[in-house]
Design a protein around this motif. Structure first.
Motif, PDB file in Angstrom:
ATOM      1  N   ARG A 188      -1.346  -1.697  -0.696  1.00  0.00           N
ATOM      2  CA  ARG A 188      -2.746  -2.056  -0.375  1.00  0.00           C
ATOM      3  C   ARG A 188      -3.573  -1.081  -1.328  1.00  0.00           C
ATOM      4  O   ARG A 188      -4.656  -1.662  -1.600  1.00  0.00           O
ATOM      5  CB  ARG A 188      -2.917  -1.604   1.025  1.00  0.00           C
ATOM      6  N   ILE A 189      -3.358  -0.077  -1.602  1.00  0.00           N
ATOM      7  CA  ILE A 189      -4.251   0.845  -2.650  1.00  0.00           C
ATOM      8  C   ILE A 189      -4.204   0.294  -3.713  1.00  0.00           C
ATOM      9  O   ILE A 189      -5.303   0.173  -4.541  1.00  0.00           O
ATOM     10  CB  ILE A 189      -3.565   2.343  -2.705  1.00  0.00           C
ATOM     11  N   LEU A 237       6.232  -9.487  -0.524  1.00  0.00           N
ATOM     12  CA  LEU A 237       5.586  -9.837   0.622  1.00  0.00           C
ATOM     13  C   LEU A 237       4.193 -10.223   0.213  1.00  0.00           C
ATOM     14  O   LEU A 237       3.663 -11.203   0.697  1.00  0.00           O
ATOM     15  CB  LEU A 237       5.537  -8.912   1.604  1.00  0.00           C
ATOM     16  N   ALA A 238       3.592  -9.503  -0.692  1.00  0.00           N
ATOM     17  CA  ALA A 238       2.091  -9.603  -0.983  1.00  0.00           C
ATOM     18  C   ALA A 238       1.906 -10.735  -2.389  1.00  0.00           C
ATOM     19  O   ALA A 238       0.756 -10.888  -2.629  1.00  0.00           O
ATOM     20  CB  ALA A 238       1.476  -8.350  -1.607  1.00  0.00           C
ATOM     21  N   GLY A 239       3.083 -11.212  -2.695  1.00  0.00           N
ATOM     22  CA  GLY A 239       2.907 -12.256  -3.749  1.00  0.00           C
ATOM     23  C   GLY A 239       2.626 -11.490  -5.134  1.00  0.00           C
ATOM     24  O   GLY A 239       1.992 -12.064  -5.928  1.00  0.00           O
ATOM     25  N   ASP A 261      -8.620   4.035   6.537  1.00  0.00           N
ATOM     26  CA  ASP A 261      -8.751   2.547   6.690  1.00  0.00           C
ATOM     27  C   ASP A 261      -9.226   1.984   5.144  1.00  0.00           C
ATOM     28  O   ASP A 261      -9.785   0.669   5.003  1.00  0.00           O
ATOM     29  CB  ASP A 261     -10.267   2.463   7.299  1.00  0.00           C
ATOM     30  N   GLY A 262      -8.544   2.582   3.979  1.00  0.00           N
ATOM     31  CA  GLY A 262      -8.599   2.074   2.897  1.00  0.00           C
ATOM     32  C   GLY A 262     -10.317   1.932   2.213  1.00  0.00           C
ATOM     33  O   GLY A 262     -10.245   1.768   1.075  1.00  0.00           O
ATOM     34  N   ALA A 263     -11.237   2.562   2.878  1.00  0.00           N
ATOM     35  CA  ALA A 263     -12.630   2.680   2.257  1.00  0.00           C
ATOM     36  C   ALA A 263     -12.566   3.397   1.035  1.00  0.00           C
ATOM     37  O   ALA A 263     -13.263   3.119   0.263  1.00  0.00           O
ATOM     38  CB  ALA A 263     -13.444   2.911   3.243  1.00  0.00           C
ATOM     39  N   PRO A 298       5.195   2.683   1.303  1.00  0.00           N
ATOM     40  CA  PRO A 298       5.206   1.814   0.256  1.00  0.00           C
ATOM     41  C   PRO A 298       4.250   0.441   0.382  1.00  0.00           C
ATOM     42  O   PRO A 298       3.540   0.129  -0.321  1.00  0.00           O
ATOM     43  CB  PRO A 298       6.610   1.384   0.126  1.00  0.00           C
ATOM     44  N   ASP A 299       4.107   0.081   1.829  1.00  0.00           N
ATOM     45  CA  ASP A 299       3.388  -1.155   2.038  1.00  0.00           C
ATOM     46  C   ASP A 299       1.930  -0.742   2.159  1.00  0.00           C
ATOM     47  O   ASP A 299       0.691  -1.554   1.409  1.00  0.00           O
ATOM     48  CB  ASP A 299       3.693  -1.762   3.479  1.00  0.00           C
ATOM     49  N   GLU A 300       1.556   0.556   2.121  1.00  0.00           N
ATOM     50  CA  GLU A 300      -0.023   1.038   2.106  1.00  0.00           C
ATOM     51  C   GLU A 300       0.058   1.132   0.467  1.00  0.00           C
ATOM     52  O   GLU A 300      -1.213   1.308  -0.171  1.00  0.00           O
ATOM     53  CB  GLU A 300      -0.047   2.300   2.872  1.00  0.00           C
ATOM     54  N   SER A 301       0.886   1.805  -0.280  1.00  0.00           N
ATOM     55  CA  SER A 301       0.711   1.815  -1.527  1.00  0.00           C
ATOM     56  C   SER A 301       0.343   0.673  -2.396  1.00  0.00           C
ATOM     57  O   SER A 301      -0.629   0.718  -3.367  1.00  0.00           O
ATOM     58  CB  SER A 301       1.986   2.450  -2.273  1.00  0.00           C
TER      59      SER A 301
END
Length: 261
Positions: A200-201, A238-240, A158-160, A195-198
């Motif tokens: 986010r980290i 995509l995330a800018g 969950d990224g916490a 990679p998309d989660e990378s």
């Protein structure tokens, strides 16, 4: 970048290696198992004097006893690792200088430089009877020159976990984040980020700069060799986020402190 999760980190006059692997295969057997498809980015005999080795967990692509024996013979470095991994290392490298810790414990490397073990969403095993019998972690490298975070192997969850690292330690100047070994997702998502989660980290920790690791050296999972780098770039766009802020380095490439704040 040496390859996979092996990086030479040079900060404040100290040379550190993360999860060092110079072997041709990552396997309990020397003649079978995932084989290296790229040469190490630094030849072993060209390494500078190594002060410390940071071992994140005991999977064969991260804890390579053959390489550790070579490092002990050539450099006698301090080896820092989570609890339980020391038993494995001592059986093969009995004269190693070892310090162990739990998540959030801090180990002093020099009077000015320390490493703190950080949590990760992962697991451990060397065989069929020792699953989760040794701990796994990342490492926060605290120095007067820069704050460097090596994430180790991890799923996103969950990224916490990553937001808590930012609360505890602040924003890393450089974050070393895994980007590969993620397919198929139904099986790998709990233990390896895509990679998309990378990305986010990267956002969760607020890192100024990131380096992508854990890709392109050993064929461990189903994705093509270059896919992690390509998907990382797509996810950053995509995330800018400027793609120069998160680099997927090939063996032999490096990121210098010219961009470290």
């Amino acid at each position: 970048m040496v390859g996979h999760a092996t990086l030479l980190v040079q900060v404040a006059g100290v040379n550190l290696l993360t999860d060092p692997v110079w072997s041709e295969r990552v396997s309990p057997l020397s003649f079978i198992g995932p084989k290296r498809v790229t040469e190490p980015g630094i030849a072993f005999d060209k390494l500078p004097d190594i002060d410390a080795v940071l071992l994140s967990h005991n999977h064969y692509d991260h804890l390579d006893l053959t390489t550790l024996r070579r490092l002990q013979a050539a450099h006698s470095p301090l080896m820092v690792m989570p609890y339980g991994n020391d038993k494995i290392v001592r059986q093969s490298v009995p004269d190693a200088k070892i310090k162990v810790g739990d998540w959030h414990d801090t180990v002093q490397i020099t009077p000015e430089i320390s490493v703190t073990l950080t949590p990760a969403n992962h697991w451990s095993a060397r065989g069929i009877r020792d699953r989760r019998m040794a701990l796994w972690s990342g490492f926060w490298i605290n120095s007067p020159k820069a704050q460097v975070w090596f994430a180790g192997d991890t799923g996103y969850g969950d990224g916490a976990l990553f937001r808590d690292i930012r609360v505890r330690h602040g924003r890393p100047d450089v974050a070393i984040i895994p980007i590969g070994a993620y397919e198929p997702r139904w099986f790998m998502s709990d233990q390896h980020v895509a990679p998309d989660e990378s990305v986010r980290i990267f956002e969760d920790t607020g890192a100024h700069q990131a380096v992508g690791m854990h890709w392109g050296t050993f064929q461990l999972t189903n994705e093509a060799r270059n896919e992690p780098r390509e998907l990382l770039r797509d996810s950053l766009v995509l995330a800018g986020i400027d793609v120069k802020r998160f680099l997927a380095l090939e063996p032999g490439e490096f990121f210098s402190d010219s961009a470290v704040r």
